[in-house]
Design an enzyme around this catalytic site. Structure first.
Site, PDB file in Angstrom:
ATOM      1  N   HIS A 268       0.865  -1.189   0.000  1.00 47.03           N
ATOM      2  CA  HIS A 268       0.000   0.000   0.000  1.00 47.03           C
ATOM      3  C   HIS A 268       0.902   1.239   0.000  1.00 47.03           C
ATOM      4  CE1 HIS A 268      -3.428   2.448   0.493  1.00 47.03           C
ATOM      5  NE2 HIS A 268      -3.819   2.139   1.713  1.00 47.03           N
ATOM      6  N   HIS A 307      -2.794  -2.415 -10.509  1.00 44.94           N
ATOM      7  CA  HIS A 307      -3.631  -1.835  -9.459  1.00 44.94           C
ATOM      8  C   HIS A 307      -4.883  -2.674  -9.332  1.00 44.94           C
ATOM      9  CE1 HIS A 307      -5.900   1.157  -7.178  1.00 44.94           C
ATOM     10  NE2 HIS A 307      -4.748   1.713  -6.916  1.00 44.94           N
ATOM     11  N   ASP A 363       2.424   5.230  -7.622  1.00 48.40           N
ATOM     12  CA  ASP A 363       3.708   5.040  -6.962  1.00 48.40           C
ATOM     13  C   ASP A 363       4.878   4.964  -7.927  1.00 48.40           C
ATOM     14  OD1 ASP A 363       2.803   4.898  -4.267  1.00 48.40           O
ATOM     15  OD2 ASP A 363       1.858   2.996  -4.789  1.00 48.40           O
TER      16      ASP A 363
HETATM   17  N1  ACO Z   1       4.396  -7.087 -12.130  1.00 47.12           N
HETATM   18  C1  ACO Z   1       4.262  -8.278 -12.761  1.00 47.12           C
HETATM   19  N2  ACO Z   1       3.100  -8.984 -12.777  1.00 47.12           N
HETATM   20  C2  ACO Z   1       2.053  -8.459 -12.129  1.00 47.12           C
HETATM   21  C3  ACO Z   1       2.116  -7.221 -11.441  1.00 47.12           C
HETATM   22  C4  ACO Z   1       3.343  -6.527 -11.470  1.00 47.12           C
HETATM   23  N3  ACO Z   1       3.483  -5.339 -10.857  1.00 47.12           N
HETATM   24  N4  ACO Z   1       0.913  -6.933 -10.883  1.00 47.12           N
HETATM   25  C5  ACO Z   1       0.108  -7.953 -11.193  1.00 47.12           C
HETATM   26  N5  ACO Z   1       0.800  -8.872 -11.954  1.00 47.12           N
HETATM   27  C6  ACO Z   1       0.238 -10.091 -12.548  1.00 47.12           C
HETATM   28  C7  ACO Z   1       0.046 -11.176 -11.516  1.00 47.12           C
HETATM   29  O1  ACO Z   1       1.173 -11.999 -11.410  1.00 47.12           O
HETATM   30  C8  ACO Z   1      -1.173 -11.888 -12.060  1.00 47.12           C
HETATM   31  O2  ACO Z   1      -0.716 -12.681 -13.156  1.00 47.12           O
HETATM   32  P1  ACO Z   1      -1.407 -14.143 -13.419  1.00 47.12           P
HETATM   33  O3  ACO Z   1      -2.834 -13.817 -13.768  1.00 47.12           O
HETATM   34  O4  ACO Z   1      -0.593 -14.725 -14.508  1.00 47.12           O
HETATM   35  O5  ACO Z   1      -1.293 -14.884 -12.115  1.00 47.12           O
HETATM   36  C9  ACO Z   1      -2.020 -10.775 -12.671  1.00 47.12           C
HETATM   37  O6  ACO Z   1      -1.060  -9.761 -13.036  1.00 47.12           O
HETATM   38  C10 ACO Z   1      -3.049 -10.205 -11.713  1.00 47.12           C
HETATM   39  O7  ACO Z   1      -2.408  -9.818 -10.502  1.00 47.12           O
HETATM   40  P2  ACO Z   1      -3.073  -9.819  -9.060  1.00 47.12           P
HETATM   41  O8  ACO Z   1      -1.987  -9.903  -8.028  1.00 47.12           O
HETATM   42  O9  ACO Z   1      -4.170 -10.838  -9.018  1.00 47.12           O
HETATM   43  O10 ACO Z   1      -3.755  -8.389  -9.021  1.00 47.12           O
HETATM   44  P3  ACO Z   1      -4.238  -7.646  -7.728  1.00 47.12           P
HETATM   45  O11 ACO Z   1      -5.338  -6.759  -8.154  1.00 47.12           O
HETATM   46  O12 ACO Z   1      -4.498  -8.579  -6.598  1.00 47.12           O
HETATM   47  O13 ACO Z   1      -2.940  -6.802  -7.310  1.00 47.12           O
HETATM   48  C11 ACO Z   1      -1.410  -5.065  -6.953  1.00 47.12           C
HETATM   49  C12 ACO Z   1      -2.812  -5.434  -7.429  1.00 47.12           C
HETATM   50  C13 ACO Z   1      -1.160  -5.577  -5.506  1.00 47.12           C
HETATM   51  C14 ACO Z   1      -1.266  -3.545  -6.922  1.00 47.12           C
HETATM   52  C15 ACO Z   1      -0.371  -5.702  -7.916  1.00 47.12           C
HETATM   53  O14 ACO Z   1      -0.596  -5.236  -9.229  1.00 47.12           O
HETATM   54  C16 ACO Z   1       1.059  -5.441  -7.476  1.00 47.12           C
HETATM   55  O15 ACO Z   1       1.601  -6.187  -6.647  1.00 47.12           O
HETATM   56  N6  ACO Z   1       1.702  -4.376  -8.029  1.00 47.12           N
HETATM   57  C17 ACO Z   1       3.015  -3.997  -7.586  1.00 47.12           C
HETATM   58  C18 ACO Z   1       2.929  -3.287  -6.236  1.00 47.12           C
HETATM   59  C19 ACO Z   1       2.408  -1.886  -6.351  1.00 47.12           C
HETATM   60  O16 ACO Z   1       2.787  -1.122  -7.242  1.00 47.12           O
HETATM   61  N7  ACO Z   1       1.527  -1.507  -5.411  1.00 47.12           N
HETATM   62  C20 ACO Z   1       0.930  -0.139  -5.368  1.00 47.12           C
HETATM   63  C21 ACO Z   1      -0.537  -0.178  -5.515  1.00 47.12           C
HETATM   64  S1  ACO Z   1      -1.177   1.441  -5.567  1.00 47.12           S
HETATM   65  C22 ACO Z   1      -1.342   1.914  -3.959  1.00 47.12           C
HETATM   66  O17 ACO Z   1      -1.474   1.180  -3.050  1.00 47.12           O
HETATM   67  C23 ACO Z   1      -1.335   3.361  -3.710  1.00 47.12           C
END
Ligand code: ACO
Length: 442
Positions: A268, A307, A363
């Protein structure tokens, strides 16, 4: 049959149910009438991490994640970032309308008279270890504020809610700046209410021996824009914590401390720090293709991408990408921006990211800007918490006034042992594989 409804057939019993659809949702409690027998509790919905559950009705922030739209009280984030300042945006979020000049000046005055804190709070902060994380200091100190303002327990009193809101918005920059000064071993600087909200914050952070500290206007404005972009984001993890803790009728300082705790987590408020660390690890533009290959292979995530709600370019990231260069005019360029741009360029052409709708989030660029402005990475989540306070308090007040809200208390699906008879310790069988027999998760 009403049109706005859902017909469900329970194949276990053959019974048919009609459930009303309101605002594109069904009430989860309506499922409870669907039973498999007279002693059945009734059907529940299972939704870990609340990915498809609305927990409230809200009028504050609208997001269309597919289209990349963010609005506070109906105003597009792009217009607020261009024309407004943080305090005016906070007024909009808290009160629902943009203020006229008279009301803005009253609001600004009412916030600024609360920038000072009790001297014992200063002593409290001095008690933290020399290397305490500033976010941990902020979390503990905001929780401690509840002991200084016992009147805050009157959560159903409008005047009390207003007072605590002004106090918290007023005091957050002071506490945040002092947490920073503490980690630097520098004396705490008292607020200067002749400066703007963000100008005063910069003064409390960076003033050294100058008798008349003047914040750089470009950096002051950049901080204002960053604060506007972070002011609210509907039911995110920390806002959910604020509402959930507040639903027990805890005072708003305690609930805000809980929200800060949620924001502390790397998924987050800590994500921009993770972005900077990732960019530093990649080290150079030429290493970007190799890094992207690794992310695609599941070796770590491309931090700052993806996201839960946005399945398009996060509109806040667009604003920050442009603003980064204005900040660099003053601070000098942060070399990490070149690596970030190349990562974005390659990722947005790559089917892995395109097919999963992974775009830069807020971010991706905010950490690079904070770093260029001279903030250490530990301060990044603190810089997020200051402006988000107006959003948290506004969401909390909405929850307190909502007659449909009760103490937040989700259900569970129990999958453990049903019933076992207690046996004396000598008679308990030695488990063949102890790890299978006990819960090793803690
Ligand atoms: N890099 C590579 N692959 C990713 C990323 C990423 N940043 N984000 C998601 N994916 C992939 C996952 O591996 C998954 O692939 P699959 O379907 O083959 O298994 C698919 O995309 C969906 O991902 P989920 O984790 O199910 O998506 P969720 O909505 O739960 O997660 C999150 C959202 C936590 C923000 C995620 O995209 C992430 O970890 N991003 C990086 C961390 C980040 O930037 N966080 C800031 C969020 S904004 C905030 O809080 C202000």
């Amino acid at each position: 049959m009403a049109k706005e409804s859902l017909t469900i057939i329970d194949n276990r019993t053959g019974k048919q149910y009609e459930i009303a659809i309101e605002n594109g949702a069904i009430r989860a409690a309506d499922l409870r009438q669907i039973k498999n027998g007279s002693d059945d509790f009734g059907l529940m919905s299972y939704d870990p991490a609340f990915t498809n559950t609305a927990s409230c009705k809200s009028r504050i922030t609208f997001i269309d994640g597919e289209k990349g739209i963010l609005r506070y009280r109906g105003y597009p984030i792009e217009e607020l970032a261009e024309h407004s300042n943080y305090l005016e945006t906070a007024y909009l979020i808290v009160k629902g309308e943009l203020p006229d000049r008279k009301h803005f000046e009253m609001w600004e005055h009412n916030i600024k008279v609360h920038t000072m804190v009790h001297e014992n709070i200063k002593k409290f902060m001095e008690g933290f270890r020399y290397d305490a994380h500033p976010m941990g200091m902020l979390l503990g100190t905001v929780g401690a504020l509840s002991t200084f303002y016992p009147d805050a327990a009157n959560i159903h009193d409008l005047e009390s809610r207003r007072l605590q809101t002004r106090r918290l918005i007023g005091k957050m920059p002071t506490l945040a700046a002092w947490a920073y000064r503490h980690t630097r071993g520098l004396p705490y600087i008292y607020p200067n209410n002749e400066l703007s909200y963000t100008g005063n914050f910069l003064s409390m952070l960076f003033r050294m021996t100058e008798s008349n500290y003047k914040p750089n206007p470009v950096l002051e404005r950049a901080l204002d824009v960053l604060f506007i972009l972070h002011a609210d984001h509907e039911q995110n993890c920390s806002t959910n914590a604020m509402r959930s803790v507040g639903s027990s009728q805890a005072d708003p300082y305690s609930a805000t401390a809980a929200a800060i705790a949620a924001l502390y987590g790397p998924l987050h408020g800590g994500a921009n720090e993770a972005v900077v660390r990732m960019l530093e690890r990649i080290g150079s533009v030429k290493n970007v293709p190799e890094a992207v290959k690794k992310f695609k292979a599941g070796e770590g995530r491309l931090m700052g991408f993806g996201h839960r709600v946005y399945k398009n370019y996060d509109p806040r990231a667009k604003i920050l990408k442009k603003m980064a260069y204005e900040v660099f005019e003053v601070t000098g360029a942060n070399p990490l921006i070149e690596i970030a741009q190349e990562l974005e360029r390659i990722a947005l052409q790559d089917d892995y990211f395109v097919s999963r709708k992974l775009y830069p989030n807020v971010d991706f660029y905010s950490g690079i800007i904070y770093q260029a402005m001279g903030f250490p990475t530990e301060m990044f989540p603190v810089l997020f918490a200051i402006p988000r306070t107006s959003g948290w308090l506004s969401q909390w007040a909405e929850m307190v006034r909502d007659p449909e809200q009760k103490i937040a208390r989700p259900r569970q699906i129990f999958v453990g042992e049903k019933l076992r008879a207690w046996t004396p310790i000598e008679k308990r069988p030695v488990p063949v594989n102890r790890e299978d027999a006990v819960d090793t998760s803690i």
